[in-house]
Scaffold this active site. Structure first.
Site, PDB file in Angstrom:
ATOM      1  N   LEU A 233       0.858  -1.181   0.000  1.00  0.00           N
ATOM      2  CA  LEU A 233       0.000   0.000   0.000  1.00  0.00           C
ATOM      3  C   LEU A 233       0.898   1.236   0.000  1.00  0.00           C
ATOM      4  O   LEU A 233       1.383   1.686   1.030  1.00  0.00           O
ATOM      5  CB  LEU A 233      -0.932  -0.002   1.205  1.00  0.00           C
ATOM      6  CG  LEU A 233      -1.841  -1.229   1.362  1.00  0.00           C
ATOM      7  CD1 LEU A 233      -2.788  -1.035   2.539  1.00  0.00           C
ATOM      8  CD2 LEU A 233      -2.626  -1.507   0.087  1.00  0.00           C
ATOM      9  N   ASP A 234       1.113   1.784  -1.189  1.00  0.00           N
ATOM     10  CA  ASP A 234       2.052   2.885  -1.360  1.00  0.00           C
ATOM     11  C   ASP A 234       1.499   4.178  -0.772  1.00  0.00           C
ATOM     12  O   ASP A 234       0.344   4.549  -1.017  1.00  0.00           O
ATOM     13  CB  ASP A 234       2.338   3.071  -2.855  1.00  0.00           C
ATOM     14  CG  ASP A 234       3.265   4.246  -3.122  1.00  0.00           C
ATOM     15  OD1 ASP A 234       4.438   4.154  -2.735  1.00  0.00           O
ATOM     16  OD2 ASP A 234       2.800   5.245  -3.702  1.00  0.00           O
TER      17      ASP A 234
END
Length: 577
Positions: A233-234
């Site tokens: 999850l950037d």
């Protein structure tokens, strides 16, 4: 009796009620359940998500290329020919069509950049190894269909972004960049200023609109359907915005992570969510939640503290940090790394290194060719955000300057990381001892390009064919150590860890397997001179025979001193797996 489907719907209702109390939650639940059910009924099956066998490779899809061949095919072949028994997972950095930031400005989340390959290539990789992919969840490219709809004042994209009066006070917002937060665009509805945390080409999504969340869930379902098992999850910490607050780590951001975990596990019990939050250590730890958020979190404090220890020749700060870190909660893990496609973050050193330490850190690495990226804090003042440098070159010397121990020092950095609690991840340019790429920086104008070199396979093979080259020496050494590591139960991510007190020159941890059959004392000489390890300071049970997993030497007395060469590492164990 509750069924998996009813439990799944009930969990969704709880998440969505907290996120959108004024919306039709029942309709949102139905929408998500419908999307998940097409992959089969939700599962409550418990699953072992990782073991000591897990080592991830971090790479761009085109870090190694061959003329006339899709880079994703080249990557698959490279894994088979050189790394089949070295890594168990591969994190392919964004492989979607993009407009900037080497993939992190995504134009289309459900397409593969045709310059890299296609979805069949992605599925082939997933069939060969555990595949980790990025969910660039915070923002999209200004060239994406959604933002083009915003510019045209058309649905649905018209309502997917955050437009504010340009005079809005956003001074409290914590920033990772120094450009203005609100970026003006001419639209069919007039001139509008939109929220852009990272760049003028990366426009933040508005998750207060449930339609945006539904779009991202559609993307998650699609990725898992293609065989992706681990999801990164950037920049997730910046996801939920409320003007007048720092807009980082908002409680509803954590709720979104919890919801995504519920969705991912319902589809694939082996799915792993990994949060990427380049922030101080205590803030980072919050993403474990109550064992209900991220399965794993990036250990962002490790890279700068490990480099500091090796350029200073002292364990002080690394040891103090590790002693303060709690074991990962049951069912969770640290994601350990020493280098990645980004720079070496400095925010994770806050409260761990003094300003004088950081100044010397930056000055030393600048001497080895580093660039420094800046950010704007809440007062509008600029401060260093990250140091941009190849890790191999970051360790070409110490605070005294360059020396002849670059390879030994670098290998020490990797072996330290491999012995720590968590899942280890190795950047491809660490495996290949890639130096700074200043030509790329000049070509792109971006400081991060210094550590994003692209090898031609022909040139790489030439380097690896020369046993005296840095690339050949480092790859051979790391392959050997990784093969050893992947067999040891004491290196399971859930195995116990104790920090050893061995003085400033040495750094060590004691790992003990979950079933207590194996202990490993991992000890590392952080200096360029020989050092002695007093074996009596270790808990080496006299009833066991002890030996070094790395070089095979057996201990003849548990009261002796073991002499360690410069940067030598030992894994002393009582059990051979």
């Amino acid at each position: 009796m509750s069924t998996p489907a009813s439990l799944f719907a009930s969990k969704l209702e709880g998440h969505l009620t907290r996120l959108y109390p004024d919306e039709d939650v029942a309709a949102l639940v139905t929408e998500i359940v419908t999307r998940v059910e097409r992959l089969g009924p939700p599962s409550n099956e418990p699953a072992e998500k990782w073991s000591q066998n897990d080592v991830a490779l971090i790479t761009y899809g085109d870090s190694v290329t061959v003329d006339g061949e899709s880079p994703l095919v080249t990557l698959r072949n490279l894994l088979q020919s050189h790394l089949e028994d070295t890594v168990s997972a591969v994190h392919v950095l964004p492989f979607y069509p993009y407009s900037s930031d080497d993939g992190f400005s995504v134009i289309d989340f459900v397409a593969v950049d045709p310059r890299l390959g296609d979805w069949e290539d992605v599925r082939d990789l997933a069939g060969q190894t555990k595949l980790m992919a990025d969910l660039v969840i915070n923002h999209v490219s200004s060239q994406s269909a959604w933002f083009q709809q915003f510019l045209a004042d058309e649905v649905p994209g018209r309502d997917y972004f955050i437009a504010l009066d340009p005079e809005t006070d956003v001074s409290e917002v914590i920033r990772p960049r120094s450009h203005p937060l609100l970026v003006p665009f001419e639209t069919a509805a007039g001139r509008r200023s939109v929220w852009a945390t990272f760049s003028e080409d990366q426009i933040d999504l508005d998750f207060s609109n449930p339609a945006v969340l539904l779009e991202m869930i559609r993307v998650v379902v699609f990725y898992l359907e293609q065989g992706v098992q681990w999801l990164r999850l950037d920049a997730v910490g910046f996801l939920w915005k409320v003007v007048g607050t720092p807009c980082i780590h908002h409680e509803l951001t954590h709720e979104v992570v919890r919801l995504l975990r519920t969705v991912a596990e319902a589809i694939n019990p082996h799915a792993v969510l990994i949060t990427e939050t380049n922030v101080p250590a205590l803030e980072n730890l919050t993403y474990f939640g109550n064992r209900n958020e991220a399965h794993a979190i990036y250990n962002f404090s490790l890279p700068p503290l490990l480099i500091d220890a090796l350029i200073q020749g002292r364990s002080k700060h690394l040891r103090a940090w590790l002693m303060s870190m709690p074991p990962a909660p049951y069912g969770c893990a640290y994601f350990n790394f020493t280098a990645s496609h980004d720079g070496i973050g400095l925010r994770p050193t806050e409260g761990l290194l003094s300003s004088e330490d950081i100044d010397q850190f930056i000055e030393t690495l600048r001497g080895f060719g580093a660039e420094v990226s800046m950010r704007t804090d809440g007062t509008g003042r600029e401060s260093p955000y990250e140091v941009n440098i190849s890790l191999f070159d970051a360790l070409k010397g110490t605070v005294r300057g360059e020396d002849e121990f670059q390879v030994e020092r670098f290998l020490c950095s990797q072996i330290v990381m491999l012995g720590l609690e968590g899942i280890p991840a190795v950047y491809i340019h660490s495996l290949l001892a890639t130096p700074n790429d200043h030509d790329q920086v000049r070509a792109t104008g971006r400081k991060r390009s210094i550590n994003r070199h692209r090898w031609s396979l022909e040139r790489l093979e030439e380097e690896l064919a020369d046993p005296a080259s840095d690339s050949a020496r480092v790859l051979a050494a790391l392959q050997r150590v990784l093969r050893i590591r992947r067999r040891q139960p004491a290196f399971h991510p859930d195995a116990t860890q104790y920090t050893l007190q061995l003085g400033e020159s040495l750094f060590g941890v004691w790992r003990q397997s979950v079933r207590r059959e194996q202990s490993i004392f991992a000890v590392h000489n952080l200096t360029r001179t020989k050092r002695s390890l007093d074996l009596s300071k270790l808990n080496l049970l006299a009833t066991d025979e002890w030996f070094d997993l790395i070089d095979g030497a057996r201990l003849t007395s548990l009261q002796d001193e073991l002499e360690l060469s410069p940067y030598q590492c030992v894994w002393l164990t009582n059990y051979e797996a």
